[in-house]
Design an enzyme around this catalytic site. Structure first.
Site, PDB file in Angstrom:
ATOM      1  N   HIS A 319     -11.007   5.582  -4.528  1.00 56.63           N
ATOM      2  CA  HIS A 319     -10.629   4.165  -4.091  1.00 56.63           C
ATOM      3  C   HIS A 319      -9.494   4.246  -2.998  1.00 56.63           C
ATOM      4  CE1 HIS A 319     -13.285   2.651  -7.544  1.00 56.63           C
ATOM      5  NE2 HIS A 319     -13.142   1.719  -6.670  1.00 56.63           N
ATOM      6  N   GLY A 320      -8.544   5.011  -3.172  1.00 54.22           N
ATOM      7  CA  GLY A 320      -7.374   5.203  -2.344  1.00 54.22           C
ATOM      8  C   GLY A 320      -6.725   6.403  -2.507  1.00 54.22           C
TER       9      GLY A 320
END
Length: 460
Positions: A319-320
């Site tokens: 996600h990041g």
């Protein structure tokens, strides 16, 4: 190019009729939709198109080579090469800055990297990996290069999913589509609901409480922090579900069915249930291409816990590029392990409601780390929850409370009610449906804030 903009509306009003006009000419249709998709992607940065083309060419060539090669060793080597390419490709553009900054912090060095993250790279890289893996497993015969290029670049899913698998989309690309079979009513309702979730609910919560509180939690009361956390839980759901509803509706108007990506996740009675309802295409991808290959639950309890934790930690990192996302994944992984260890399976109505309340608050707690830009900021948010009760709370307005209530309560609407609304809309004349659609767009434009912020998942 954002979906809820006039620019995209003009783009789609050109693409849609030409697409159906070329339907009987498959080669021309593929060329048209590929040009349209590359144009859509190039709207952010034309240089990114070359990355997408490179991913398409390399993965197609390797998938064909895997399919044509009989030797097991050679097939494994080609699969490893494809996965190494995709993960290296993704890793450089998404994680170079992250790893260099981590090295700087640990070693006291001063490496400088400013690698720009291409929009949607996580989504189309995961789609490419599933394509070559399914080919290796014998579950898929590689398509022609033109079809695979369309599959990889098809603009409704390109920048933020859903993660459509080759087995779901390639067969649709190989058969003719009949415009008379398109469920236009369902498509319109999906698009309107998606716009409402994004423009009205998500944007309102972001601008009226979430962004301000998370930017400076120590300036706000405990009540404001609490409702900012609830608000972000609703914001990210409304933002991402809104995007995928629009994407599914747009694909439907073009004659294609995309898989569902959300199923009322905040009604989940456990974290396991939550992940069956939240970002379902990613959940299934992580299960089939990471958790099960690691061994799943087939090698004993300890290794099952290890596999759950690894899957969720890597899912968080997907996600990041920040340690806060890893912690977010770790919270979910730990929760899943606890549920498995305790055998938590609520069956009675009382236990299910207890499960819903507990699950929602565990999810909200994890969202703090997902939203915060650092551990220090996350710590400030958590600390402020306990230290400023009784302080004035001007940000907790009626409209904020209503947006949160609609965002969560709307997920408890029975499927039968949604089906009844859809059936009623279908019974209207074309003019009636167009009028309802137009009125809905005007109301959404009136209720939403000025301007439209980018979708949250664009940066993943």
């Amino acid at each position: 190019m954002l979906f809820p903009t006039v620019t995209f509306a003009v783009f789609f009003m050109i693409v849609l009729p030409v697409s159906w006009a070329l339907m009987r000419h498959e080669s021309a249709w593929r060329a048209w939709i590929l040009v349209a998709s590359y144009f859509f992607y190039a709207w952010w940065d034309w240089r990114f198109v070359f990355l997408l083309v490179a991913s398409t060419v390399v993965n197609h060539v390797l998938a064909v080579a895997i399919h044509r090669t009989g030797a097991i060793g050679a097939r494994k080597a080609l699969l490893a090469l494809a996965i190494a390419f995709d993960l290296g490709f993704l890793g450089y553009f998404k994680y170079a800055n992250f790893f260099l900054s981590t090295t700087d912090n640990v070693a006291g060095t001063s490496f400088i990297a400013h690698v720009v993250l291409p929009v949607g790279i996580s989504f189309y890289s995961f789609m490419a990996i599933s394509y070559v893996v399914d080919t290796y497993r014998g579950e898929l015969v590689p398509a022609s290069f033109a079809r695979f290029a369309v599959f990889q670049a098809f603009f409704p899913h390109l920048v933020a999913g859903p993660i459509v698998r080759a087995s779901e989309l390639l067969p649709q690309l190989a058969r003719p589509r009949d415009p008379r079979q398109v469920d236009v009513s369902r498509a319109f309702l999906l698009i309107v609901s998606g716009l409402f979730l994004k423009v009205v609910i998500a944007n309102h919560l972001a601008t009226n409480i979430v962004d301000e509180v998370f930017a400076a939690p120590n300036r706000h009361s405990s009540l404001e922090v609490l409702f900012a956390i609830y608000g972000y839980a609703v914001q990210i759901f409304a933002d991402f579900c809104g995007y995928t509803n629009i994407a599914i509706g747009i694909a439907l108007l073009l004659g294609f069915e995309f898989p569902q990506n959300f199923a009322s996740p905040y009604t989940a009675v456990s974290l396991q249930d939550f992940w069956r309802r939240w970002h379902m295409t990613l959940s299934r991808w992580l299960r089939d291409y990471l958790y099960i290959p690691l061994g799943g639950n087939r090698k004993g309890r300890v290794l099952t816990y290890r596999n759950l934790m690894l899957t969720m930690l890597l899912g968080g990192l997907w996600h990041g590029a920040a340690w806060t996302f890893v912690v977010w994944g770790g919270i979910h992984g730990l929760g899943l392990c606890v549920e498995r260890a305790t055998g938590w399976r609520p069956t009675t109505p009382a236990a299910q409601w207890l499960g819903r309340i507990l699950t929602f608050h565990v999810v909200c707690f994890a969202w703090i780390f997902f939203r915060a830009d650092s551990f220090a900021r996350a710590g400030d948010v958590i600390a402020r929850l306990f230290t400023a009760w009784g302080a004035p709370s001007p940000l907790v307005t009626t409209s904020v409370l209503l947006a949160i209530l609609v965002g969560v309560g709307g997920q408890y609407v029975r499927p039968g009610a949604v089906a009844a609304v859809t059936a009623g809309f279908r019974r209207l004349s074309v003019a009636g449906q167009a009028a309802c659609f137009g009125i809905s767009l005007m109301l959404i434009n009136t209720l939403g804030p000025v301007g439209v912020s980018p979708f949250i998942y664009f940066r993943f």
